[in-house]
Design a protein around this motif. Sequence first.
Motif, PDB file in Angstrom:
ATOM      1  N   ALA A 222       0.806  -1.347   0.137  1.00  0.00           N
ATOM      2  CA  ALA A 222       0.073  -0.098  -0.052  1.00  0.00           C
ATOM      3  C   ALA A 222       0.994   1.293  -0.057  1.00  0.00           C
ATOM      4  O   ALA A 222       0.573   2.325  -0.800  1.00  0.00           O
ATOM      5  N   GLY A 223       1.949   1.265   0.803  1.00  0.00           N
ATOM      6  CA  GLY A 223       2.902   2.392   0.983  1.00  0.00           C
ATOM      7  C   GLY A 223       3.601   2.610  -0.525  1.00  0.00           C
ATOM      8  O   GLY A 223       3.664   3.540  -1.079  1.00  0.00           O
ATOM      9  N   TRP A 224       4.211   1.571  -1.237  1.00  0.00           N
ATOM     10  CA  TRP A 224       4.793   1.427  -2.284  1.00  0.00           C
ATOM     11  C   TRP A 224       3.791   1.895  -3.395  1.00  0.00           C
ATOM     12  O   TRP A 224       4.056   2.757  -4.217  1.00  0.00           O
ATOM     13  N   GLY A 225       2.813   1.568  -3.331  1.00  0.00           N
ATOM     14  CA  GLY A 225       1.642   1.875  -4.377  1.00  0.00           C
ATOM     15  C   GLY A 225       1.073   3.291  -4.359  1.00  0.00           C
ATOM     16  O   GLY A 225       1.156   3.961  -5.431  1.00  0.00           O
ATOM     17  N   LEU A 226       0.935   3.714  -3.123  1.00  0.00           N
ATOM     18  CA  LEU A 226       0.601   5.361  -2.973  1.00  0.00           C
ATOM     19  C   LEU A 226       1.734   6.058  -3.555  1.00  0.00           C
ATOM     20  O   LEU A 226       1.383   6.949  -4.177  1.00  0.00           O
ATOM     21  N   LEU A 227       2.950   5.795  -3.209  1.00  0.00           N
ATOM     22  CA  LEU A 227       4.047   6.467  -3.525  1.00  0.00           C
ATOM     23  C   LEU A 227       4.205   6.544  -5.186  1.00  0.00           C
ATOM     24  O   LEU A 227       4.452   7.433  -5.672  1.00  0.00           O
ATOM     25  N   THR A 228       4.033   5.662  -5.587  1.00  0.00           N
ATOM     26  CA  THR A 228       4.070   5.087  -7.143  1.00  0.00           C
ATOM     27  C   THR A 228       2.955   6.167  -7.680  1.00  0.00           C
ATOM     28  O   THR A 228       3.372   6.606  -8.924  1.00  0.00           O
ATOM     29  N   LEU A 229       1.917   5.959  -7.350  1.00  0.00           N
ATOM     30  CA  LEU A 229       0.807   6.599  -7.821  1.00  0.00           C
ATOM     31  C   LEU A 229       0.860   8.372  -7.823  1.00  0.00           C
ATOM     32  O   LEU A 229       0.634   9.019  -8.879  1.00  0.00           O
ATOM     33  N   ARG A 230       1.552   8.569  -6.577  1.00  0.00           N
ATOM     34  CA  ARG A 230       1.510  10.179  -6.449  1.00  0.00           C
ATOM     35  C   ARG A 230       2.714  10.701  -7.279  1.00  0.00           C
ATOM     36  O   ARG A 230       2.547  11.814  -7.830  1.00  0.00           O
ATOM     37  N   LEU A 231       3.833   9.844  -7.386  1.00  0.00           N
ATOM     38  CA  LEU A 231       5.030  10.408  -8.177  1.00  0.00           C
ATOM     39  C   LEU A 231       4.346  10.215  -9.790  1.00  0.00           C
ATOM     40  O   LEU A 231       4.670  11.212 -10.664  1.00  0.00           O
ATOM     41  N   GLU A 232       3.660   9.346 -10.205  1.00  0.00           N
ATOM     42  CA  GLU A 232       3.105   9.376 -11.644  1.00  0.00           C
ATOM     43  C   GLU A 232       2.327  10.452 -11.792  1.00  0.00           C
ATOM     44  O   GLU A 232       2.489  11.436 -12.672  1.00  0.00           O
TER      45      GLU A 232
ATOM     46  N   GLU B 237      11.636   4.822  -9.757  1.00  0.00           N
ATOM     47  CA  GLU B 237      11.487   3.596  -9.155  1.00  0.00           C
ATOM     48  C   GLU B 237      11.404   3.847  -7.635  1.00  0.00           C
ATOM     49  O   GLU B 237      11.755   4.722  -7.142  1.00  0.00           O
ATOM     50  N   VAL B 238      10.451   3.071  -7.165  1.00  0.00           N
ATOM     51  CA  VAL B 238      10.119   3.137  -5.703  1.00  0.00           C
ATOM     52  C   VAL B 238      10.602   1.900  -4.843  1.00  0.00           C
ATOM     53  O   VAL B 238      10.295   0.837  -5.370  1.00  0.00           O
ATOM     54  N   TYR B 239      11.264   2.173  -3.893  1.00  0.00           N
ATOM     55  CA  TYR B 239      11.705   1.180  -2.898  1.00  0.00           C
ATOM     56  C   TYR B 239      11.287   1.332  -1.279  1.00  0.00           C
ATOM     57  O   TYR B 239      11.420   2.218  -0.996  1.00  0.00           O
ATOM     58  N   VAL B 240      11.127   0.061  -0.831  1.00  0.00           N
ATOM     59  CA  VAL B 240      10.937   0.295   0.672  1.00  0.00           C
ATOM     60  C   VAL B 240      12.322   0.225   1.401  1.00  0.00           C
ATOM     61  O   VAL B 240      13.164  -0.605   1.060  1.00  0.00           O
TER      62      VAL B 240
ATOM     63  N   GLY C  10      17.517  13.464  -7.955  1.00  0.00           N
ATOM     64  CA  GLY C  10      17.168  12.301  -8.672  1.00  0.00           C
ATOM     65  C   GLY C  10      16.932  11.278  -7.592  1.00  0.00           C
ATOM     66  O   GLY C  10      16.575  10.051  -7.976  1.00  0.00           O
ATOM     67  N   ARG C  11      16.852  11.508  -6.384  1.00  0.00           N
ATOM     68  CA  ARG C  11      16.563  10.621  -5.331  1.00  0.00           C
ATOM     69  C   ARG C  11      16.031  11.290  -3.944  1.00  0.00           C
ATOM     70  O   ARG C  11      16.192  12.466  -3.845  1.00  0.00           O
ATOM     71  N   ALA C  12      15.040  10.809  -3.576  1.00  0.00           N
ATOM     72  CA  ALA C  12      14.404  11.437  -2.403  1.00  0.00           C
ATOM     73  C   ALA C  12      13.696  10.149  -1.477  1.00  0.00           C
ATOM     74  O   ALA C  12      13.446   9.145  -2.026  1.00  0.00           O
TER      75      ALA C  12
ATOM     76  N   ALA D 112       6.928   3.570   7.487  1.00  0.00           N
ATOM     77  CA  ALA D 112       7.913   2.785   6.580  1.00  0.00           C
ATOM     78  C   ALA D 112       8.506   3.921   5.768  1.00  0.00           C
ATOM     79  O   ALA D 112       7.660   5.079   5.373  1.00  0.00           O
ATOM     80  N   ARG D 113       9.949   3.986   5.791  1.00  0.00           N
ATOM     81  CA  ARG D 113      10.491   5.126   4.866  1.00  0.00           C
ATOM     82  C   ARG D 113      10.757   4.375   3.377  1.00  0.00           C
ATOM     83  O   ARG D 113      11.342   3.338   3.490  1.00  0.00           O
ATOM     84  N   PHE D 114      10.201   4.972   2.456  1.00  0.00           N
ATOM     85  CA  PHE D 114      10.371   4.739   1.004  1.00  0.00           C
ATOM     86  C   PHE D 114      11.365   5.890   0.367  1.00  0.00           C
ATOM     87  O   PHE D 114      11.261   6.802   0.507  1.00  0.00           O
ATOM     88  N   ALA D 115      12.138   5.227  -0.586  1.00  0.00           N
ATOM     89  CA  ALA D 115      12.997   5.954  -1.440  1.00  0.00           C
ATOM     90  C   ALA D 115      12.416   5.917  -2.989  1.00  0.00           C
ATOM     91  O   ALA D 115      11.997   4.811  -3.620  1.00  0.00           O
ATOM     92  N   ALA D 116      12.667   6.758  -3.384  1.00  0.00           N
ATOM     93  CA  ALA D 116      12.140   7.119  -4.965  1.00  0.00           C
ATOM     94  C   ALA D 116      13.444   7.572  -5.686  1.00  0.00           C
ATOM     95  O   ALA D 116      14.362   8.273  -5.188  1.00  0.00           O
ATOM     96  N   LEU D 117      13.866   6.738  -6.956  1.00  0.00           N
ATOM     97  CA  LEU D 117      15.140   7.184  -7.790  1.00  0.00           C
ATOM     98  C   LEU D 117      14.483   7.254  -8.919  1.00  0.00           C
ATOM     99  O   LEU D 117      13.825   6.570  -9.575  1.00  0.00           O
ATOM    100  N   ARG D 118      14.731   8.714  -9.642  1.00  0.00           N
ATOM    101  CA  ARG D 118      14.168   9.019 -10.851  1.00  0.00           C
ATOM    102  C   ARG D 118      14.896   8.477 -11.896  1.00  0.00           C
ATOM    103  O   ARG D 118      16.064   8.283 -11.785  1.00  0.00           O
ATOM    104  N   ARG D 119      14.075   7.938 -12.879  1.00  0.00           N
ATOM    105  CA  ARG D 119      14.546   7.235 -14.056  1.00  0.00           C
ATOM    106  C   ARG D 119      14.772   8.301 -15.383  1.00  0.00           C
ATOM    107  O   ARG D 119      15.698   8.134 -15.970  1.00  0.00           O
TER     108      ARG D 119
END
Length: 158
Positions: free
Chosen positions: A65-75, A82-85, A123-125, A146-153
């Motif tokens: 759910a956390g991964w999906g939320l961040l993925t949707l918000r980034l989109e 890319e999103v990682y826990v 490029g990351r946060a 949870a802390r999630f990391a995003a890496l810009r492609r």
Amino acid sequence: MTVSPPAPLLRLAHHFQSMPPVAALGLHVDGCDGRTLRLSAPLALHVNDKGCAFGGSLASLMTLAGWGLLTLRLEDAGFDAEVYVAESQIRYRAPLYDDLRVEAALVDEAAWPGFVDTLRARGRARIEIAARALCADGTLATESIARFAALRRTPAAE
């Protein structure tokens, strides 16, 4: 009248189903209001020896759910990332004898603009997301931070 989910939710559901371990969870994307993503799964696929939800299943659904939320918000913000826990803490508050219902939201909505600025500049946060599983009567069964990391492609759309 049946209303189809928006395209981003359909893509997310399809992505979840493309991963065999996630597909085995019987996961369903219930909805997203832009700030909270809701997922569910049938208890029958997650029962432990006590007759309640298996803790590992709850942890998995909250992470997804956390991964999906961040993925949707980034989109939605125009990022291809890319999103990682990165890390998580889970507290099991009460046994869950119902279908698994999980929701995730940012710990601090005010942190979003800084997260976006950092991702754009570096490029990351990282950002923290809270998730919880509720019993049918609304009682809190499980919660996580949870802390999630995003890496810009690719660069964000301006």
